[in-house]
Write a protein that holds these residues in place. Sequence first.
Motif, PDB file in Angstrom:
ATOM      1  N   HIS A  38       0.830  -1.203   0.000  1.00  0.00           N
ATOM      2  CA  HIS A  38       0.000   0.000   0.000  1.00  0.00           C
ATOM      3  C   HIS A  38       0.863   1.252   0.000  1.00  0.00           C
ATOM      4  O   HIS A  38       0.614   2.202  -0.751  1.00  0.00           O
ATOM      5  N   ASN A  55      -4.648   1.099  -3.200  1.00  0.00           N
ATOM      6  CA  ASN A  55      -6.011   0.709  -2.835  1.00  0.00           C
ATOM      7  C   ASN A  55      -6.061   0.277  -1.369  1.00  0.00           C
ATOM      8  O   ASN A  55      -5.199  -0.462  -0.896  1.00  0.00           O
ATOM      9  N   ARG A  79      -7.750  -1.800   0.041  1.00  0.00           N
ATOM     10  CA  ARG A  79      -7.926  -3.236   0.245  1.00  0.00           C
ATOM     11  C   ARG A  79      -6.602  -3.935   0.556  1.00  0.00           C
ATOM     12  O   ARG A  79      -6.592  -5.025   1.128  1.00  0.00           O
ATOM     13  N   CYS A 101      -6.463  -3.920   4.133  1.00  0.00           N
ATOM     14  CA  CYS A 101      -7.373  -4.962   4.631  1.00  0.00           C
ATOM     15  C   CYS A 101      -6.707  -6.330   4.587  1.00  0.00           C
ATOM     16  O   CYS A 101      -6.932  -7.173   5.460  1.00  0.00           O
ATOM     17  N   PHE A 102      -5.876  -6.522   3.574  1.00  0.00           N
ATOM     18  CA  PHE A 102      -5.151  -7.788   3.445  1.00  0.00           C
ATOM     19  C   PHE A 102      -4.279  -8.024   4.675  1.00  0.00           C
ATOM     20  O   PHE A 102      -4.140  -9.150   5.164  1.00  0.00           O
ATOM     21  N   VAL A 157     -13.189  -9.793   4.576  1.00  0.00           N
ATOM     22  CA  VAL A 157     -13.403  -9.989   3.141  1.00  0.00           C
ATOM     23  C   VAL A 157     -14.797  -9.521   2.733  1.00  0.00           C
ATOM     24  O   VAL A 157     -14.969  -8.778   1.749  1.00  0.00           O
ATOM     25  N   PHE A 208     -15.227  -5.416   3.905  1.00  0.00           N
ATOM     26  CA  PHE A 208     -14.297  -4.397   3.416  1.00  0.00           C
ATOM     27  C   PHE A 208     -13.799  -4.633   1.995  1.00  0.00           C
ATOM     28  O   PHE A 208     -13.539  -3.661   1.272  1.00  0.00           O
ATOM     29  N   MET A 209     -13.623  -5.872   1.591  1.00  0.00           N
ATOM     30  CA  MET A 209     -12.932  -6.145   0.338  1.00  0.00           C
ATOM     31  C   MET A 209     -13.868  -6.418  -0.850  1.00  0.00           C
ATOM     32  O   MET A 209     -13.562  -6.021  -1.970  1.00  0.00           O
ATOM     33  N   ASP A 237     -16.408   0.252  -4.567  1.00  0.00           N
ATOM     34  CA  ASP A 237     -15.886   1.492  -3.980  1.00  0.00           C
ATOM     35  C   ASP A 237     -17.006   2.446  -3.597  1.00  0.00           C
ATOM     36  O   ASP A 237     -16.906   3.164  -2.597  1.00  0.00           O
ATOM     37  N   ILE A 292     -18.366   1.552  -0.240  1.00  0.00           N
ATOM     38  CA  ILE A 292     -17.411   1.936   0.801  1.00  0.00           C
ATOM     39  C   ILE A 292     -17.469   3.441   1.056  1.00  0.00           C
ATOM     40  O   ILE A 292     -17.455   3.885   2.220  1.00  0.00           O
TER      41      ILE A 292
END
Length: 332
Positions: A18, A26, A28, A31-32, A76, A79-80, A84, A87
């Motif tokens: 990121h 992104n 996400r 989030c990973f 997942v 959030f993922m 968009d 979100i």
Amino acid sequence: MAFLIITISIGLLGRTLHSAGFWNSNFRLICFSEFSVLLFGPTVYLFTCYVLLKKKYSNKDLIHYVPALLYSTFIVVYFMIPADAVIRERVKTGELFRVIHICLGFGLMVNSIYLIMSWSVLNTFSKEIKNEISYELHLQFIVNFLRVITCSLLFWIVIYFISLLGFQDIERSIRPFIWVFLAFIILFITYYGMISPNVMRVLPEIEFKKYTQSKLSLEDLEGLRKKLDQIMINKKPYLNNKLFKAELAQMLGVNNPELARLLNENIGMNFFEYVNYYRIKEFILLAKSDKAKQLTFFGLAQEAGFNSKTTFNKSFKKLMGVSPSIYFSEKL
């Protein structure tokens, strides 16, 4: 240990990608990183159990990762997967930040519980091992390891409450330092692995047994006490600086639980205290002999069976009430 490093690396990877601008930075990717959050506490706990208790892997251990599985599934789904636009709408209503706070709080709670469990394993082990061996174990690796984890968790607690107080900008700017702590943990483990490859081998296999099955009468115990005193005086097994309770039990002709009962109930000492009591007596005799002219106090202590200066000083002061130097200066 490998799984622990992999777990930390997963969290670092998302943050690194990121920050480097991959996938147009992104969110996400961050989030990973969350996938590793609830893997961390259980892995630290199981790692502690392995190092101290030689606990081998069992499929039952996977139950500790159920919260991580549920948490990752939620990450997942919430959030993922959403688009968009969804979100952004959640951001406008403030829903997203409320959910993030709940997730952070849940992760903090789970990891805190497992860290407390890890410290509990260490404290229990430290007490029980003194009824099995006659020397001080080198537990500095696992102690320092848990201290580093504790510092990371406390740092997490601080930024969590900062975010709850509404200082979002401050919280976002210092949150990455959590992952710096985690990177330090990887370096910490690697460093110890390099300077001491046997750091995970705390002690040989020892099976901790209670003595509830002992059927010895009080008369039996008194007879065994006299026999044990004779063994300690005549054979001096305490001169073996790595004497195990199992070895002394074999010399006495009883099993481990019966010797433990004899020491704890009849004599009033654990194995560690009992053996070092005789070592102190031996040291005092040596200190009054001609050897005292050739050796230092610790040299004499080694002759008496001690292999650690710290253990010798603590044992001497506990038994005699003063340090060796003060004791002998008062005798002169």
